[in-house]
Design a protein around this motif. Structure first.
Motif, PDB file in Angstrom:
ATOM      1  N   TRP A 172       0.963  -1.199  -0.010  1.00 24.64           N
ATOM      2  CA  TRP A 172       0.053  -0.050   0.009  1.00 24.64           C
ATOM      3  C   TRP A 172       0.717   1.477   0.006  1.00 24.64           C
ATOM      4  CZ3 TRP A 172      -5.108  -0.818  -0.819  1.00 24.64           C
ATOM      5  CH2 TRP A 172      -5.731  -1.814  -0.489  1.00 24.64           C
ATOM      6  N   PHE A 173       0.505   2.255  -0.913  1.00 23.19           N
ATOM      7  CA  PHE A 173       1.248   3.395  -0.815  1.00 23.19           C
ATOM      8  C   PHE A 173       0.024   4.486  -1.314  1.00 23.19           C
ATOM      9  CE2 PHE A 173       1.782   4.297  -5.431  1.00 23.19           C
ATOM     10  CZ  PHE A 173       1.687   3.093  -5.959  1.00 23.19           C
ATOM     11  N   ILE A 174       0.780   5.739  -1.346  1.00 20.59           N
ATOM     12  CA  ILE A 174      -0.113   6.995  -1.653  1.00 20.59           C
ATOM     13  C   ILE A 174       0.584   8.024  -2.682  1.00 20.59           C
ATOM     14  CG2 ILE A 174       0.455   8.326   0.510  1.00 20.59           C
ATOM     15  CD1 ILE A 174      -2.920   7.973  -1.758  1.00 20.59           C
ATOM     16  N   PHE A 175      -0.032   8.611  -3.397  1.00 18.87           N
ATOM     17  CA  PHE A 175       0.386   9.540  -4.410  1.00 18.87           C
ATOM     18  C   PHE A 175       1.191  10.249  -3.579  1.00 18.87           C
ATOM     19  CE2 PHE A 175      -4.155   8.927  -6.260  1.00 18.87           C
ATOM     20  CZ  PHE A 175      -3.667   7.792  -6.931  1.00 18.87           C
ATOM     21  N   LYS A 176       1.841  11.408  -4.396  1.00 18.23           N
ATOM     22  CA  LYS A 176       2.450  12.617  -3.851  1.00 18.23           C
ATOM     23  C   LYS A 176       1.579  13.551  -3.538  1.00 18.23           C
ATOM     24  CE  LYS A 176       6.485  12.156  -7.078  1.00 18.23           C
ATOM     25  NZ  LYS A 176       5.815  11.497  -7.936  1.00 18.23           N
ATOM     26  N   GLU A 177       2.106  14.828  -2.684  1.00 19.94           N
ATOM     27  CA  GLU A 177       1.234  15.484  -1.974  1.00 19.94           C
ATOM     28  C   GLU A 177       0.161  16.232  -2.803  1.00 19.94           C
ATOM     29  OE1 GLU A 177       3.189  17.618   1.164  1.00 19.94           O
ATOM     30  OE2 GLU A 177       1.845  18.952   1.181  1.00 19.94           O
ATOM     31  N   ALA A 178       0.660  16.791  -3.922  1.00 20.70           N
ATOM     32  CA  ALA A 178      -0.110  17.557  -4.642  1.00 20.70           C
ATOM     33  C   ALA A 178      -1.196  16.887  -5.409  1.00 20.70           C
ATOM     34  CB  ALA A 178       0.677  18.268  -5.779  1.00 20.70           C
ATOM     35  N   ILE A 372      -9.436   4.795  16.132  1.00 22.07           N
ATOM     36  CA  ILE A 372      -9.681   6.307  15.757  1.00 22.07           C
ATOM     37  C   ILE A 372      -8.315   6.824  15.398  1.00 22.07           C
ATOM     38  CG2 ILE A 372     -10.221   8.406  16.823  1.00 22.07           C
ATOM     39  CD1 ILE A 372     -12.019   7.091  18.688  1.00 22.07           C
ATOM     40  N   GLY A 373      -8.231   7.628  14.126  1.00 17.20           N
ATOM     41  CA  GLY A 373      -7.275   8.475  13.688  1.00 17.20           C
ATOM     42  C   GLY A 373      -6.226   7.799  12.992  1.00 17.20           C
ATOM     43  N   GLY A 374      -6.643   6.633  12.188  1.00 16.08           N
ATOM     44  CA  GLY A 374      -5.730   5.874  11.257  1.00 16.08           C
ATOM     45  C   GLY A 374      -5.293   6.463   9.905  1.00 16.08           C
ATOM     46  N   LYS A 375      -4.567   6.041   9.135  1.00 14.23           N
ATOM     47  CA  LYS A 375      -4.161   6.507   7.665  1.00 14.23           C
ATOM     48  C   LYS A 375      -5.235   6.729   6.645  1.00 14.23           C
ATOM     49  CE  LYS A 375       0.210   4.944   6.728  1.00 14.23           C
ATOM     50  NZ  LYS A 375       1.073   3.506   7.185  1.00 14.23           N
ATOM     51  N   GLY A 376      -5.060   7.748   5.881  1.00 21.35           N
ATOM     52  CA  GLY A 376      -6.152   8.093   4.937  1.00 21.35           C
ATOM     53  C   GLY A 376      -6.156   7.202   3.790  1.00 21.35           C
ATOM     54  N   VAL A 377      -6.357   7.606   2.605  1.00 21.90           N
ATOM     55  CA  VAL A 377      -6.444   6.838   1.367  1.00 21.90           C
ATOM     56  C   VAL A 377      -5.090   6.057   0.967  1.00 21.90           C
ATOM     57  CG1 VAL A 377      -6.070   8.609  -0.271  1.00 21.90           C
ATOM     58  CG2 VAL A 377      -7.521   6.527  -1.109  1.00 21.90           C
ATOM     59  N   GLN A 378      -5.233   4.922   0.499  1.00 17.81           N
ATOM     60  CA  GLN A 378      -4.006   4.128  -0.039  1.00 17.81           C
ATOM     61  C   GLN A 378      -4.310   3.673  -1.261  1.00 17.81           C
ATOM     62  OE1 GLN A 378      -3.207   2.051   3.882  1.00 17.81           O
ATOM     63  NE2 GLN A 378      -1.174   2.976   3.548  1.00 17.81           N
ATOM     64  N   ILE A 379      -3.399   2.976  -2.095  1.00 18.80           N
ATOM     65  CA  ILE A 379      -3.530   2.403  -3.239  1.00 18.80           C
ATOM     66  C   ILE A 379      -2.300   1.348  -3.442  1.00 18.80           C
ATOM     67  CG2 ILE A 379      -4.662   3.945  -4.815  1.00 18.80           C
ATOM     68  CD1 ILE A 379      -1.956   4.399  -6.185  1.00 18.80           C
ATOM     69  N   SER A 380      -2.771   0.303  -3.953  1.00 20.20           N
ATOM     70  CA  SER A 380      -1.683  -1.010  -4.436  1.00 20.20           C
ATOM     71  C   SER A 380      -2.118  -1.383  -5.589  1.00 20.20           C
ATOM     72  CB  SER A 380      -1.707  -1.893  -3.328  1.00 20.20           C
ATOM     73  OG  SER A 380      -2.911  -2.997  -3.361  1.00 20.20           O
ATOM     74  N   PHE A 381      -0.987  -1.666  -6.240  1.00 21.28           N
ATOM     75  CA  PHE A 381      -1.126  -2.415  -7.746  1.00 21.28           C
ATOM     76  C   PHE A 381      -0.839  -3.920  -7.695  1.00 21.28           C
ATOM     77  CE2 PHE A 381      -0.095   2.200  -8.792  1.00 21.28           C
ATOM     78  CZ  PHE A 381      -0.970   2.068  -9.910  1.00 21.28           C
ATOM     79  N   ASP A 382      -1.615  -4.504  -8.556  1.00 15.65           N
ATOM     80  CA  ASP A 382      -1.552  -6.236  -8.882  1.00 15.65           C
ATOM     81  C   ASP A 382      -1.380  -6.211 -10.394  1.00 15.65           C
ATOM     82  OD1 ASP A 382      -1.675  -8.655  -9.120  1.00 15.65           O
ATOM     83  OD2 ASP A 382      -3.774  -9.089  -8.053  1.00 15.65           O
TER      84      ASP A 382
END
Ligand SMILES: Nc1ncnc2c1ncn2[C@@H]1O[C@H](COP(=O)(O)OP(=O)(O)O)[C@@H](O)[C@H]1O
Ligand SMILES: C[C@@](O)(CCOP(=O)(O)O)CC(=O)O
Ligand SMILES: [Mg+2]
Length: 385
Positions: A172-178, A372-382
């Motif tokens: 799991w990871f997320i895009f850059k800030e912008a 309460i208070g975990g990470k926001g959106v994430q993506i992963s590729f398969d």
């Protein structure tokens, strides 16, 4: 190649409804997620397929049909988030209606319109299959609509030209800030189709995670220094955020002075919540004092929510039940049914929690706890075929 995105639901600790009118709210992500997987179909196939597993709906639109319906309005494809006009909503609703949408589930139609708008705007007319599942109850105040829009926006952007991602990354990871900011803006456009007039707090907390303070479209991250335990009770009474938000607005235009005072009081509650939760309690006594203050704020917030017309009989049953155990509760989200939060002081024994849960469940309600208070959106590729 398949992308999977997951986005959390939320609880609003203070300030729901007031936040729609420019006042402060405090919200936190919870560790219950909506998940969307998107697999592009091989060239030659010509449908967009949407499977909504939680609500048992499966849609398939020939691309040509979608093109006919939306293309005459100008290409909706856009690299910057744009609002869906009423004219396009009408055309998209026609596409949804053609699929013989069951009458009892008509409230879900706006979510399907939001999908079509986000899809065609972000990815254009590429054929694909999208599958959505969720751990969140739908339409119960835990921000399922926002998690749905956030997770769809993430999955769609991952295959768009608007973001640059390394598809060989593992886990799991997320895009850059912008790019995350861009995603949040798209999700807000989806929420608008579902909610009418969302404040943006739900999509922001689902996108960025953690605990946030939100006012007039901008958010500040809150670093909580207090352990926080909430029991969530789902009354299972269905309701619709869009209608509840509209009712509050109508009450505000009928009684502007009174409503101004009530919403202002809610603003102070949210501000105090955020100050207390960020303060360092140096010993058990000051922790207990802080808990006592939060409990009082919750009680006052609930009273004010009742006064603006968004409490409801099943919510009141939860309040009266927990009050017998000297526990404070307040509705969370739009109200009118849905979920209620009960503050569980750190020292409260598990035996009491079990008793309260037993009594609440005897009414047919469903109780659960959530991180309460975990990470926001994430993506992963398969990349498997
Ligand atoms: N998992 C899901 N599958 C299909 N539609 C969903 C899902 N989650 C949310 N939605 C959409 O969001 C709407 C519920 O949003 P809303 O009334 O704001 O309640 P909440 O956000 O509190 O759950 C549904 O009617 C549907 O359109
Ligand atoms: C009532 C409101 O403050 C929160 C709605 O949350 P939910 O859709 O009931 O989970 C509306 C909003 O902030 O957009
Ligand atoms: Mg919602």
């Amino acid at each position: 190649m398949e992308v999977t995105a997951r986005a959390p639901g939320k609880i609003i600790l203070a300030g729901e409804h007031a936040v729609v009118h420019g006042y402060t709210a405090v919200a936190s992500s919870i560790d219950l997620h909506t998940v969307a997987s998107l697999r592009l179909r091989p060239d030659g196939e010509d449908t967009i397929n949407l499977q909504l597993k939680d609500v048992g709906l499966d849609f398939s639109w020939p691309i040509q049909k979608i093109k006919e319906v939306v293309a005459h309005l100008g290409s909706p494809f856009s690299s910057t988030p744009t609002s869906c006009s009423l004219e396009i909503i009408k055309s998209l609703t026609a596409l949804v209606d053609e699929q013989s949408f069951p009458e009892a589930r008509i409230g879900l139609a706006s979510g399907v319109c939001a999908f079509l708008w986000l899809y065609t705007s972000i990815l254009g007319f590429k054929p694909a299959t999208v599958i959505v599942t969720s751990q969140l109850p739908v339409g119960a105040g835990l921000g399922s609509s926002a998690a749905y829009c956030v997770t769809l926006s993430a999955a769609l952007l991952a295959f768009s030209d608007s973001v640059k991602v390394d598809m060989s990354q593992k886990g799991w990871f997320i895009f850059k800030e912008a790019e995350v900011e861009l995603l949040n803006k798209w999700a807000f456009e989806g929420e608008k189709i579902i909610h009418g007039k969302p404040s943006g707090v739900d999509n922001s907390v689902s996108t960025f995670g953690n605990m946030i303070k939100f006012k007039s479209g901008s958010m500040t991250r809150i670093d909580s220094n207090m352990p926080l335990r909430m029991l969530i009770t789902n009354t299972k009474v269905g309701r619709d955020t869009k209608a509840l938000v509209a009712n509050v607005s109508s009450r505000k235009s009928k009684h502007p002075e009174v409503m101004g005072c009530v919403l202002n009081a809610i603003e102070f509650i949210s501000e105090e919540w955020s100050t207390i939760i960020q303060s360092h309690a140096l010993d058990d006594l000051s922790l207990a004092t802080n808990e006592e203050r939060l409990i009082e704020l919750m009680e006052m917030n609930q009273g004010l929510l009742l006064s603006i017309g968004v409490s409801q009989a099943a919510i009141e049953t939860v309040l009266q039940t927990t009050m017998k155990y000297k526990l404070a509760s307040k509705l969370t989200g739009a109200g009118g049914g849905g979920c209620v939060l009960t503050f569980l002081p750190i020292q409260l024994s598990e035996a009491i929690v079990d008793k309260v849960v037993g009594e609440l469940e005897s009414f047919g309600f469903q109780c659960f706890a959530a991180g309460i208070g975990g990470k926001g959106v994430q993506i992963s590729f398969d990349s498997s075929p």
